[in-house]
Design a protein around this motif. Structure first.
Motif, short mmCIF file in Angstrom:
data_model
loop_
_atom_site.label_atom_id
_atom_site.label_comp_id
_atom_site.label_asym_id
_atom_site.label_seq_id
_atom_site.Cartn_x
_atom_site.Cartn_y
_atom_site.Cartn_z
N MET A 1 0.82 -1.18 0.00
CA MET A 1 0.00 0.00 0.00
C MET A 1 0.87 1.26 0.00
O MET A 1 0.50 2.24 -0.59
N ARG A 2 2.00 1.19 0.66
CA ARG A 2 2.90 2.34 0.72
C ARG A 2 3.47 2.64 -0.67
O ARG A 2 3.68 3.80 -1.01
N ILE A 3 3.70 1.60 -1.45
CA ILE A 3 4.21 1.79 -2.80
C ILE A 3 3.19 2.55 -3.65
O ILE A 3 3.55 3.45 -4.41
N LEU A 4 1.91 2.20 -3.51
CA LEU A 4 0.88 2.90 -4.26
C LEU A 4 0.79 4.37 -3.87
O LEU A 4 0.57 5.23 -4.73
N ARG A 5 0.95 4.67 -2.60
CA ARG A 5 0.93 6.07 -2.17
C ARG A 5 2.11 6.84 -2.75
O ARG A 5 1.97 7.99 -3.15
N LYS A 6 3.25 6.20 -2.80
CA LYS A 6 4.43 6.87 -3.38
C LYS A 6 4.24 7.10 -4.87
O LYS A 6 4.61 8.16 -5.39
N ILE A 7 3.69 6.11 -5.55
CA ILE A 7 3.41 6.27 -6.98
C ILE A 7 2.42 7.40 -7.19
O ILE A 7 2.57 8.24 -8.07
N TRP A 8 1.38 7.46 -6.35
CA TRP A 8 0.32 8.46 -6.47
C TRP A 8 0.88 9.87 -6.29
O TRP A 8 0.46 10.80 -6.97
N THR A 9 1.83 10.03 -5.39
CA THR A 9 2.39 11.36 -5.16
C THR A 9 3.28 11.82 -6.30
O THR A 9 3.42 13.02 -6.54
N VAL A 10 3.88 10.91 -7.03
CA VAL A 10 4.76 11.27 -8.13
C VAL A 10 3.97 11.68 -9.37
O VAL A 10 4.41 12.54 -10.13
N LEU A 11 2.80 11.09 -9.57
CA LEU A 11 2.03 11.34 -10.78
C LEU A 11 1.33 12.69 -10.74
O LEU A 11 0.88 13.15 -9.70
N ASN A 12 1.19 13.31 -11.94
CA ASN A 12 0.39 14.52 -12.02
C ASN A 12 -1.07 14.15 -12.23
O ASN A 12 -1.41 12.96 -12.34
N SER A 13 -1.96 15.11 -12.32
CA SER A 13 -3.40 14.81 -12.36
C SER A 13 -3.80 14.04 -13.62
O SER A 13 -4.66 13.15 -13.57
N ARG A 14 -3.19 14.36 -14.75
CA ARG A 14 -3.51 13.63 -15.99
C ARG A 14 -3.09 12.17 -15.88
O ARG A 14 -3.81 11.26 -16.28
N GLU A 15 -1.91 11.94 -15.35
CA GLU A 15 -1.41 10.58 -15.19
C GLU A 15 -2.22 9.81 -14.15
O GLU A 15 -2.41 8.61 -14.30
N ARG A 16 -2.70 10.49 -13.12
CA ARG A 16 -3.54 9.83 -12.12
C ARG A 16 -4.85 9.35 -12.74
O ARG A 16 -5.31 8.25 -12.46
N ARG A 17 -5.46 10.23 -13.56
CA ARG A 17 -6.71 9.81 -14.24
C ARG A 17 -6.47 8.62 -15.13
O ARG A 17 -7.28 7.69 -15.19
N LYS A 18 -5.34 8.63 -15.85
CA LYS A 18 -5.03 7.51 -16.74
C LYS A 18 -4.79 6.25 -15.93
O LYS A 18 -5.20 5.15 -16.32
N LEU A 19 -4.11 6.35 -14.79
CA LEU A 19 -3.88 5.20 -13.93
C LEU A 19 -5.19 4.62 -13.42
O LEU A 19 -5.38 3.40 -13.44
N ILE A 20 -6.10 5.49 -13.00
CA ILE A 20 -7.42 5.02 -12.53
C ILE A 20 -8.16 4.32 -13.65
O ILE A 20 -8.74 3.24 -13.45
N LEU A 21 -8.14 4.91 -14.85
CA LEU A 21 -8.82 4.29 -15.99
C LEU A 21 -8.23 2.92 -16.29
O LEU A 21 -8.96 1.95 -16.51
N LEU A 22 -6.91 2.83 -16.29
CA LEU A 22 -6.27 1.55 -16.58
C LEU A 22 -6.56 0.50 -15.51
O LEU A 22 -6.77 -0.68 -15.82
N LEU A 23 -6.63 0.91 -14.25
CA LEU A 23 -6.97 -0.03 -13.18
C LEU A 23 -8.41 -0.53 -13.30
O LEU A 23 -8.68 -1.72 -13.11
#
Length: 81
Positions: A1-23
């Motif tokens: 879970m900590r890895i996901l939080r670290k990934i989430w903090t590195v991504l910008n808003s566009r990349e976060r939306r794309k990550l959510i869509l891909l998941l």
């Protein structure tokens, strides 16, 4: 879970939306894969146990013909799409 939080903090808003869509799409594909395996088991049971025709009364008549490969071919067409 900590890895996901670290990934989430590195991504910008566009990349976060794309990550959510891909998941979400990945989970949908997994669910469809499991459902197709369940349908495949149903088809195998349909051809393996011919005495249980009454329990498949909800199927259309053209699919109840055990000498026809219509049920298998329709599954393959839907699976390949």
């Amino acid at each position: 879970m900590r890895i996901l939080r670290k990934i989430w903090t590195v991504l910008n808003s566009r990349e976060r939306r794309k990550l959510i869509l891909l998941l979400v799409l990945d989970n949908c594909i997994g669910i469809m894969d499991i459902a197709s395996l369940a349908v495949l088991l149903f088809i195998i049971n349909f051809y393996a146990q011919p005495e249980k025709t009454a329990s498949y009364s909800w199927l259309p008549g053209w699919l109840l013909d055990r000498n026809s490969l219509t049920l298998v071919s329709s599954f393959l067409v839907l699976f390949l799409v």
